[in-house]
Design a protein around this motif. Structure first.
Motif, PDB file in Angstrom:
ATOM      1  N   ALA A 113     -28.415  76.451  69.131  1.00 60.59           N
ATOM      2  CA  ALA A 113     -27.400  75.802  69.333  1.00 60.59           C
ATOM      3  C   ALA A 113     -27.434  74.258  69.773  1.00 60.59           C
ATOM      4  CB  ALA A 113     -25.894  76.254  70.294  1.00 60.59           C
ATOM      5  N   GLU A 114     -28.581  74.141  70.901  1.00 56.09           N
ATOM      6  CA  GLU A 114     -28.477  72.809  71.354  1.00 56.09           C
ATOM      7  C   GLU A 114     -29.848  72.745  72.080  1.00 56.09           C
ATOM      8  OE1 GLU A 114     -26.256  70.590  74.958  1.00 56.09           O
ATOM      9  OE2 GLU A 114     -25.325  72.267  74.245  1.00 56.09           O
ATOM     10  N   VAL A 115     -30.458  71.418  71.950  1.00 55.81           N
ATOM     11  CA  VAL A 115     -31.926  71.137  72.651  1.00 55.81           C
ATOM     12  C   VAL A 115     -31.246  69.992  73.564  1.00 55.81           C
ATOM     13  CG1 VAL A 115     -34.024  70.458  72.180  1.00 55.81           C
ATOM     14  CG2 VAL A 115     -33.104  72.185  70.564  1.00 55.81           C
ATOM     15  N   VAL A 158     -30.107  79.316  72.724  1.00 56.13           N
ATOM     16  CA  VAL A 158     -30.228  80.230  71.607  1.00 56.13           C
ATOM     17  C   VAL A 158     -28.937  81.072  71.500  1.00 56.13           C
ATOM     18  CG1 VAL A 158     -31.448  81.580  70.204  1.00 56.13           C
ATOM     19  CG2 VAL A 158     -32.570  80.082  71.479  1.00 56.13           C
ATOM     20  N   LYS A 159     -28.015  81.151  70.414  1.00 55.82           N
ATOM     21  CA  LYS A 159     -27.080  82.013  70.507  1.00 55.82           C
ATOM     22  C   LYS A 159     -27.241  83.226  69.706  1.00 55.82           C
ATOM     23  CE  LYS A 159     -23.513  78.849  71.834  1.00 55.82           C
ATOM     24  NZ  LYS A 159     -22.393  79.158  72.840  1.00 55.82           N
ATOM     25  N   ASP A 219     -25.841  84.792  74.814  1.00 58.95           N
ATOM     26  CA  ASP A 219     -26.797  83.429  74.868  1.00 58.95           C
ATOM     27  C   ASP A 219     -28.029  83.572  75.496  1.00 58.95           C
ATOM     28  OD1 ASP A 219     -24.701  82.887  73.412  1.00 58.95           O
ATOM     29  OD2 ASP A 219     -23.440  81.663  74.773  1.00 58.95           O
ATOM     30  N   ALA A 220     -29.229  82.966  75.350  1.00 58.79           N
ATOM     31  CA  ALA A 220     -30.407  82.746  76.223  1.00 58.79           C
ATOM     32  C   ALA A 220     -30.710  81.244  76.024  1.00 58.79           C
ATOM     33  CB  ALA A 220     -31.414  83.402  75.355  1.00 58.79           C
ATOM     34  N   LEU A 221     -30.843  80.880  77.437  1.00 58.77           N
ATOM     35  CA  LEU A 221     -31.435  79.454  77.705  1.00 58.77           C
ATOM     36  C   LEU A 221     -32.956  79.647  78.036  1.00 58.77           C
ATOM     37  CD1 LEU A 221     -30.571  76.606  78.609  1.00 58.77           C
ATOM     38  CD2 LEU A 221     -30.523  77.345  80.984  1.00 58.77           C
ATOM     39  N   SER A 266     -35.214  75.561  62.513  1.00 59.19           N
ATOM     40  CA  SER A 266     -36.146  76.127  63.052  1.00 59.19           C
ATOM     41  C   SER A 266     -35.955  77.597  63.510  1.00 59.19           C
ATOM     42  CB  SER A 266     -36.378  75.401  64.608  1.00 59.19           C
ATOM     43  OG  SER A 266     -36.858  73.914  64.055  1.00 59.19           O
ATOM     44  N   LYS A 267     -36.716  78.418  63.709  1.00 53.24           N
ATOM     45  CA  LYS A 267     -36.855  79.972  64.017  1.00 53.24           C
ATOM     46  C   LYS A 267     -37.275  80.135  65.325  1.00 53.24           C
ATOM     47  CE  LYS A 267     -39.085  80.749  60.295  1.00 53.24           C
ATOM     48  NZ  LYS A 267     -39.636  81.581  59.118  1.00 53.24           N
TER      49      LYS A 267
END
Length: 93
Positions: A9-11, A18-19, A51-53, A68-69
């Motif tokens: 979702a965001e960097v 990562v959602k 969600d994982a940070l 990206s994966k």
């Protein structure tokens, strides 16, 4: 085989969100595969619902969030040691 997620979702600097993940645990290692095949390493800092940070160990420059994966490896950091490093070993008897 580890499940791959394309739900970045965001960097922001060394952090990435990562959602829609499942089965991901705190302190788990992961890999980010860029569209050009380059692999970068990361570690899960926090899991909130689905969600994982994650914290990147390498630069976040060039990460395309759409292409990206992310793979979570299901294990934490490992360090092999020899008996010489252990020092004393107590048998408990």
């Amino acid at each position: 085989m580890p499940k791959e997620y394309r739900t970045i979702a965001e960097v922001a600097g060394p952090l990435m969100l990562v959602k829609q993940v499942s089965g991901v645990k705190f302190d788990e290692l992961g890999e980010i595969e860029l569209p050009n095949g380059e692999i970068r390493r990361c570690k899960v800092l926090e899991v909130s619902g689905s969600d994982a940070l994650v914290q990147l160990f390498e630069s976040s420059i060039g990460i395309n969030v759409a292409e990206s994966k992310v793979r979570f490896l299901g294990r934490g950091l490992e360090l092999a040691v020899s008996p010489d490093i252990l020092g004393r070993v107590f048998s408990g008897m």
